[in-house]
Scaffold this motif. Structure first.
Motif, PDB file in Angstrom:
ATOM      1  N   VAL A  13       2.050  -3.656 -10.699  1.00 45.58           N
ATOM      2  CA  VAL A  13       1.327  -3.264  -9.652  1.00 45.58           C
ATOM      3  C   VAL A  13       1.128  -1.776  -9.850  1.00 45.58           C
ATOM      4  N   MET A  14      -0.039  -1.263  -9.832  1.00 44.67           N
ATOM      5  CA  MET A  14      -0.636   0.339  -9.697  1.00 44.67           C
ATOM      6  C   MET A  14      -1.491   0.660  -8.302  1.00 44.67           C
ATOM      7  N   HIS A  15      -1.301   1.891  -8.266  1.00 40.71           N
ATOM      8  CA  HIS A  15      -2.123   2.395  -7.149  1.00 40.71           C
ATOM      9  C   HIS A  15      -2.178   4.010  -7.297  1.00 40.71           C
ATOM     10  N   PRO A  16      -3.326   4.501  -7.257  1.00 36.48           N
ATOM     11  CA  PRO A  16      -3.503   5.788  -7.638  1.00 36.48           C
ATOM     12  C   PRO A  16      -3.101   6.762  -6.500  1.00 36.48           C
ATOM     13  N   GLY A  17      -2.860   6.221  -5.293  1.00 35.68           N
ATOM     14  CA  GLY A  17      -2.469   6.893  -4.076  1.00 35.68           C
ATOM     15  C   GLY A  17      -3.501   7.701  -3.515  1.00 35.68           C
ATOM     16  N   PRO A  18      -3.541   8.107  -2.354  1.00 33.76           N
ATOM     17  CA  PRO A  18      -2.471   8.039  -1.444  1.00 33.76           C
ATOM     18  C   PRO A  18      -2.607   6.360  -1.136  1.00 33.76           C
ATOM     19  N   ILE A  19      -1.612   5.719  -0.564  1.00 30.33           N
ATOM     20  CA  ILE A  19      -1.399   4.301  -0.343  1.00 30.33           C
ATOM     21  C   ILE A  19      -1.590   4.283   1.240  1.00 30.33           C
ATOM     22  N   ASN A  20      -2.047   3.255   1.645  1.00 27.35           N
ATOM     23  CA  ASN A  20      -2.159   2.947   3.159  1.00 27.35           C
ATOM     24  C   ASN A  20      -1.346   1.546   3.153  1.00 27.35           C
ATOM     25  N   ARG A  21      -0.143   1.811   3.727  1.00 22.35           N
ATOM     26  CA  ARG A  21       0.894   0.697   3.750  1.00 22.35           C
ATOM     27  C   ARG A  21       0.288  -0.511   4.631  1.00 22.35           C
ATOM     28  N   GLY A  22       0.392  -1.585   4.362  1.00 21.19           N
ATOM     29  CA  GLY A  22      -0.152  -2.491   5.158  1.00 21.19           C
ATOM     30  C   GLY A  22      -1.524  -2.952   5.344  1.00 21.19           C
ATOM     31  N   VAL A  23      -2.486  -1.784   4.665  1.00 23.02           N
ATOM     32  CA  VAL A  23      -3.983  -2.055   4.655  1.00 23.02           C
ATOM     33  C   VAL A  23      -4.204  -2.773   3.353  1.00 23.02           C
ATOM     34  N   GLU A  24      -4.088  -2.108   2.304  1.00 18.05           N
ATOM     35  CA  GLU A  24      -4.513  -2.299   0.938  1.00 18.05           C
ATOM     36  C   GLU A  24      -3.268  -2.994   0.093  1.00 18.05           C
ATOM     37  N   ILE A  25      -2.063  -2.580   0.541  1.00 27.75           N
ATOM     38  CA  ILE A  25      -0.770  -2.869  -0.018  1.00 27.75           C
ATOM     39  C   ILE A  25       0.435  -3.286   0.575  1.00 27.75           C
ATOM     40  N   ASP A  26       0.997  -4.261   0.843  1.00 27.91           N
ATOM     41  CA  ASP A  26       2.142  -4.400   1.533  1.00 27.91           C
ATOM     42  C   ASP A  26       3.428  -3.758   1.137  1.00 27.91           C
TER      43      ASP A  26
END
Ligand code: CP
Length: 305
Positions: A256-269
């Motif tokens: 699993v990848m994500h460029p960040g910044p992450i929004n926890r609980g919105v697009e990724i648990d």
């Protein structure tokens, strides 16, 4: 005189340069000795950044370059000076390379076209259209894990329409021959022209993730939407938040990848973001090596892994 090099998007690199740059980023991550470069780089950031800003600074330091950061909100751009005049001013001080983060689509190319000499420009994220160093570091992250890009089924999920990471990423994944690129997200967040080589649209997160080797989640780019277009986070999460249960349908080795910044609980648990499949911190780590390779390509000797 040879034309000055700039990194405007991933197509600023020809195929050979692209291959060498990615291999060089992996080699640097594996302990290869960096080149020693001379000169001064400035970063002008007219939009917020944590990862890109700091990793370009660290990359410059590791190569022996001097780096000056200019915060757009504290610069004379706020007093009405044009960006062209700011660049001219920095060039007069001997700045040879400028790392730019801009909100306006197409501005980086126009600035490069207007230059008669230094500085060389590096696009560090531009509106909704380009974020080449992020796309390159994402590819380098997968390569450094020994993954063969041509065999991968890669799902990109979320706000693709407003994502500069997705815009540069889609060009790059296709050039690198990724086997299948799946796009999924709410209809309002899918790009109008989502076609292309080996690209397919999926109607749900479950469909996008099924048998995927890589799942790249994107945040909602709220800053690029009108108030009325911004989705409710809870409603969004109900359909588009990646959870461990989704990954049960993915390829067993799926990352699993994500460029960040992450929004926890919105697009990724959080359990996925911090879980064993997550490459998010590795992407950040590879960002420094990839940006070192970018500076070497722009300012150094011919880049060899
Ligand atoms: N991925 C990325 O561009 O993050 P920053 O906005 O923090 O630089």
């Amino acid at each position: 005189m040879p034309e000055a090099r700039h990194l405007i998007d991933v197509d600023s690199l020809d195929d050979e340069e692209l291959e060498r740059l990615l291999e060089r980023a992996c080699a640097l991550a594996g302990g290869a000795r960096p080149q020693r470069l001379e000169g001064t780089v400035a970063g002008v950031f007219l939009e917020p950044s944590t990862r890109t800003r700091v990793s370009f600074q660290l990359a410059a330091a590791r190569l022996g370059l001097h780096y000056v950061h200019i915060d757009g909100e504290r610069s004379s751009v706020t007093k009405g000076e044009s960006l062209e005049d700011t660049i001219d001013t920095l060039a007069a001080m001997g700045i040879g390379c400028l790392v730019l983060r801009l909100g306006e689509n197409g501005r980086c190319r126009r600035l490069a076209d207007s230059l008669q000499g230094p500085p060389q420009l590096v696009n560090a994220g531009e509106g909704t259209v380009a974020h080449p160093s992020q796309a390159l570091l994402d590819a380098a992250t997968l390569m450094a894990r020994g993954l063969e890009l041509r065999k991968l089924k890669l799902a990109v999920v979320g706000d693709i329409a407003h994502s500069r990471v997705a815009a540069s990423g889609l060009k790059l994944w296709q050039r690198l021959g990724v086997a299948e690129i799946r796009l999924a997200g709410p209809e309002s967040m899918l790009p109008e022209a989502a076609g292309g080589k080996r690209v397919k649209q999926c109607r749900s997160l479950a469909e996008a993730v099924a048998d995927a080797d890589v799942v790249m989640m994107l945040r909602i780019q709220r800053e690029r939407m009108a108030d009325e277009a911004r989705p409710d986070a809870e409603c969004y999460a109900e359909h588009w938040c990646l959870r461990e249960a989704h990954l049960e349908r993915a390829h067993p080795g799926c990352v699993v990848m994500h460029p960040g910044p992450i929004n926890r609980g919105v697009e990724i648990d959080p359990a996925v973001a911090d879980g064993p499949r997550s490459l998010i911190r590795e992407q950040v780590r590879m960002g420094v090596f990839t940006r070192m390779a970018i500076f070497e390509w722009l300012l150094g000797l011919p880049c060899r892994p």
